[in-house]
Motif scaffolding. Structure first.
Motif, short mmCIF file in Angstrom:
data_model
loop_
_atom_site.label_atom_id
_atom_site.label_comp_id
_atom_site.label_asym_id
_atom_site.label_seq_id
_atom_site.Cartn_x
_atom_site.Cartn_y
_atom_site.Cartn_z
N ASP A 12 7.42 70.60 15.73
CA ASP A 12 7.77 71.29 14.48
C ASP A 12 6.85 72.48 14.22
O ASP A 12 7.15 73.31 13.35
N SER A 13 5.77 72.60 14.95
CA SER A 13 4.87 73.74 14.79
C SER A 13 5.23 74.83 15.79
O SER A 13 5.18 74.63 17.01
N ALA A 14 5.59 76.01 15.25
CA ALA A 14 5.94 77.15 16.13
C ALA A 14 4.73 77.56 16.96
O ALA A 14 4.86 77.94 18.13
N VAL A 15 3.54 77.48 16.35
CA VAL A 15 2.32 77.86 17.08
C VAL A 15 2.08 76.90 18.24
O VAL A 15 1.75 77.34 19.34
N MET A 16 2.26 75.59 18.02
CA MET A 16 2.05 74.64 19.11
C MET A 16 3.07 74.85 20.21
O MET A 16 2.74 74.72 21.40
N LYS A 18 4.33 77.68 21.08
CA LYS A 18 3.84 78.85 21.81
C LYS A 18 2.68 78.49 22.73
O LYS A 18 2.58 78.99 23.85
N VAL A 19 1.78 77.63 22.23
CA VAL A 19 0.62 77.22 23.04
C VAL A 19 1.09 76.46 24.29
O VAL A 19 0.61 76.71 25.40
N MET B 28 -9.43 73.90 21.30
CA MET B 28 -8.15 74.58 21.10
C MET B 28 -8.32 75.99 20.55
O MET B 28 -7.52 76.87 20.87
N VAL B 78 -6.81 80.86 14.59
CA VAL B 78 -5.42 80.72 15.06
C VAL B 78 -5.12 81.76 16.15
O VAL B 78 -4.41 81.47 17.11
N LEU B 81 -6.42 80.39 19.24
CA LEU B 81 -5.54 79.32 19.70
C LEU B 81 -4.37 79.89 20.50
O LEU B 81 -3.96 79.35 21.52
N LEU B 82 -3.87 81.03 20.04
CA LEU B 82 -2.71 81.66 20.69
C LEU B 82 -3.11 82.66 21.78
O LEU B 82 -2.24 83.16 22.51
N ASP B 93 2.55 82.50 11.33
CA ASP B 93 1.85 81.81 12.42
C ASP B 93 0.45 81.39 12.00
O ASP B 93 -0.05 80.34 12.45
N ASP B 96 0.97 78.23 9.96
CA ASP B 96 1.44 77.17 10.87
C ASP B 96 0.30 76.69 11.77
O ASP B 96 0.12 75.49 12.00
N GLY B 97 -0.48 77.65 12.26
CA GLY B 97 -1.58 77.31 13.17
C GLY B 97 -2.67 76.52 12.48
O GLY B 97 -3.22 75.57 13.05
N GLU B 100 -1.52 73.05 12.17
CA GLU B 100 -1.57 72.31 13.44
C GLU B 100 -3.01 71.92 13.78
O GLU B 100 -3.26 70.82 14.28
#
Lengths: 131, 167
Positions: A12-16, A18-19, B28, B78, B81-82, B93, B96-97, B100
């Motif tokens: 559900d996380s868009a960032v995850m 992408k990772v 991460m 974040v 992370l990306l 993002d 969201d990040g 997460e």
């Protein structure tokens, strides 16, 4: 080398997502265009049913609408044998056992190392894993 | 559970949570984090630009873990992370990040709590609060809580954890 494999990434996380997609691209040479995404368990079940050429499914556990563990059970209930690797923050041993009993092929606890994630994917898909 | 057991559990939980924060942000988000102090001040309310809160609940009790960041630090972590520059990070993002990252920290904390108590716990999805200089003022009533102050490469952030056992 670019491998012609196809993955379903469920989180559900868009960032995850992408990772994970970045790890697949950088460590396994998977093109992002060869990755299907789902934002919850409901979408995961739908996309698994619509695509019979998926190499492996990477499944989060805690998601809205339908949990990953329930999506896994639903996918297995259709007879789908595509390898499923749980990629989740649920680190308790009881949950690892539950996931394996429900049909998961492997289990990765977040935070993860990209090398470890890809090694477990390869292991689950019967691909050679460098020593 | 005796008072001594509860006290030991508190110490274990502080260690488990601080280790979780450092490990998640280091592995991460490639960010060096150190724990500066831990206290139970009742006169301090964390203030930040982006916060994430996750509830933890089970038969043994319930509580929450919340982290409060300033905007530049949240964007830096974040973006790392990306693997992108902070300037290229969208607001969506960033939120969201942070959710997460807090999800991973709470997950590890929940695992430690389950292993310490022998009881299963569940975790809510993260709630993200965004707004310059907001306060996380509400806490469950009569629930013990701790504030943990961390340094992330020269910038401070605060983790608030509260947990109340049923018995």
């Amino acid at each position: 080398m670019t491998l012609n494999l196809k993955f379903l990434v469920v989180d559900d996380s868009a960032v995850m997502r992408k990772v994970i997609i970045s790890a697949l691209e950088n460590k396994m040479g998977i093109l992002p265009t060869n990755v299907i995404q789902a934002v919850d368990g409901v979408e995961a079940v739908e996309k698994a049913a619509q695509n019979d050429d998926i190499t492996a499914i990477l499944m989060d556990w805690n998601m809205p609408n339908k949990l990953g563990i329930d999506a896994l059970r639903d996918i297995r209930a259709t007879g789908n044998k595509t390898p499923v690797i749980m990629v989740t923050t649920e680190g308790e041993k009881t949950n690892v056992v539950l996931a394996i009993q429900s049909g998961a092929n492997n289990y990765v606890v977040k935070p993860f190392n990209a090398d470890d994630l890809c090694a477990k994917i390869k292991q689950s898909c019967g691909m050679a894993v460098p020593a | 559970m005796t008072a001594t057991q509860a006290q030991a559990l508190d110490a274990k939980m502080v260690n488990a949570i601080s280790s979780s924060v450092m490990e998640v942000l280091s592995s991460m988000a490639n960010t060096n984090v150190t724990l500066k102090s831990v206290n139970a001040r009742t006169d301090y309310t964390p203030i930040g630009d982006i916060s994430a809160i996750i509830g933890i609940m089970g038969e043994s009790g319930e509580g929450m873990v919340g982290l409060c960041f300033n905007s530049p630090l949240a964007k830096m972590m974040v973006a790392r992370l990306l693997g992108i520059e902070p300037a290229d990070l969208s607001d969506d993002d960033c939120c969201d990040g942070i959710g997460e990252l807090v999800n991973m920290i709470s997950g590890r904390s929940k695992t430690a709590l389950s292993e310490n108590t022998g009881q299963p716990f569940r975790m809510s999805l993260p709630t993200i609060i965004k707004g310059k200089g907001h306060e996380i003022a509400s806490r469950p009533k009569n629930t013990p809580y701790l504030l943990m102050f961390f340094d992330a490469e020269g910038q401070e952030f605060v983790l608030q954890v509260s947990f109340k056992f049923s018995n």
